[in-house]
Scaffold this motif. Structure first.
Motif, PDB file in Angstrom:
ATOM      1  N   GLN A 297       0.837  -1.203   0.000  1.00  0.00           N
ATOM      2  CA  GLN A 297       0.000   0.000   0.000  1.00  0.00           C
ATOM      3  C   GLN A 297       0.872   1.254   0.000  1.00  0.00           C
ATOM      4  O   GLN A 297       0.653   2.181  -0.778  1.00  0.00           O
TER       5      GLN A 297
ATOM      6  N   LEU B 242      -1.037  -4.925   0.751  1.00  0.00           N
ATOM      7  CA  LEU B 242      -1.259  -5.042  -0.688  1.00  0.00           C
ATOM      8  C   LEU B 242      -0.139  -5.924  -1.229  1.00  0.00           C
ATOM      9  O   LEU B 242       1.036  -5.592  -1.097  1.00  0.00           O
ATOM     10  N   ARG B 243      -0.523  -7.078  -1.766  1.00  0.00           N
ATOM     11  CA  ARG B 243       0.495  -8.000  -2.294  1.00  0.00           C
ATOM     12  C   ARG B 243       1.244  -7.339  -3.450  1.00  0.00           C
ATOM     13  O   ARG B 243       0.696  -6.490  -4.144  1.00  0.00           O
TER      14      ARG B 243
ATOM     15  N   GLN C  44       1.930  -8.504  -6.319  1.00  0.00           N
ATOM     16  CA  GLN C  44       1.219  -8.741  -7.576  1.00  0.00           C
ATOM     17  C   GLN C  44       0.130  -7.684  -7.780  1.00  0.00           C
ATOM     18  O   GLN C  44      -0.036  -7.146  -8.879  1.00  0.00           O
ATOM     19  N   ASP C  45      -0.606  -7.353  -6.713  1.00  0.00           N
ATOM     20  CA  ASP C  45      -1.651  -6.334  -6.803  1.00  0.00           C
ATOM     21  C   ASP C  45      -1.048  -4.946  -6.992  1.00  0.00           C
ATOM     22  O   ASP C  45      -1.593  -4.115  -7.720  1.00  0.00           O
TER      23      ASP C  45
ATOM     24  N   GLU D 274      -0.103  -4.595 -10.614  1.00  0.00           N
ATOM     25  CA  GLU D 274      -1.314  -4.388 -11.410  1.00  0.00           C
ATOM     26  C   GLU D 274      -1.802  -2.944 -11.312  1.00  0.00           C
ATOM     27  O   GLU D 274      -2.096  -2.302 -12.325  1.00  0.00           O
ATOM     28  N   LYS D 275      -1.843  -2.399 -10.094  1.00  0.00           N
ATOM     29  CA  LYS D 275      -2.317  -1.023  -9.898  1.00  0.00           C
ATOM     30  C   LYS D 275      -1.336  -0.013 -10.489  1.00  0.00           C
ATOM     31  O   LYS D 275      -1.739   0.999 -11.069  1.00  0.00           O
TER      32      LYS D 275
ATOM     33  N   GLN E  70      -1.820   0.184 -14.106  1.00  0.00           N
ATOM     34  CA  GLN E  70      -3.030   0.924 -14.457  1.00  0.00           C
ATOM     35  C   GLN E  70      -2.742   2.423 -14.477  1.00  0.00           C
ATOM     36  O   GLN E  70      -3.286   3.160 -15.292  1.00  0.00           O
TER      37      GLN E  70
END
Length: 125
Positions: free
Chosen positions: A37, A60-61, A63-64, A67-68, A71
């Motif tokens: 995070q 927040l992993r 991988q996430d 991804e973010k 984006q």
């Protein structure tokens, strides 16, 4: 000056990564985040040239986070440095467009590989 964001919940891993890279790379500004995070917040705030991400983190992993970050900036330069060696995880992460997936522990050879990817200064070769 090239800016590198190191995102790892282990202060020890942050220090090891910093020590190796600082030894080889010149004109680098390092930014640190202690979880996914915080990594996302610092990615947004500092807009680093490269982000080195651990996958196994709280809040927040990795991988996430990747991804973010993608984006926000689909051209984000992400290098994964993780002890997570599951093939399916690696496959998913590599499909996200990361520059490299490097297994921990970091050593001199792996640090030089990261240095070559970042491509500034001398890599001790």
């Amino acid at each position: 000056m090239t800016k590198i964001l190191i995102v790892d919940d282990s202060k020890f891993s942050q220090k090891i990564t910093y020590s190796f890279l600082n030894q080889y790379l010149k004109n680098i500004e390092f930014v640190f985040a202690n979880d996914g995070q915080e990594g996302l917040e610092k990615f947004t705030e500092t807009q680093p040239d490269f982000m080195i991400v651990d996958l196994l983190m709280p809040k927040l992993r990795g991988q996430d986070l990747i991804e973010k970050a993608k984006q926000i900036d689909r051209n984000a330069n992400v290098i994964v440095l993780s002890a997570d060696v599951q093939n399916r995880v690696r496959d998913v992460v590599e499909k996200m467009g990361v520059l490299s997936f490097i297994n921990k522990p970091l050593d001199e050879k792996k640090a030089k590989e990261i240095c070559d990817i970042i491509g500034t200064g001398s890599c001790g070769r």
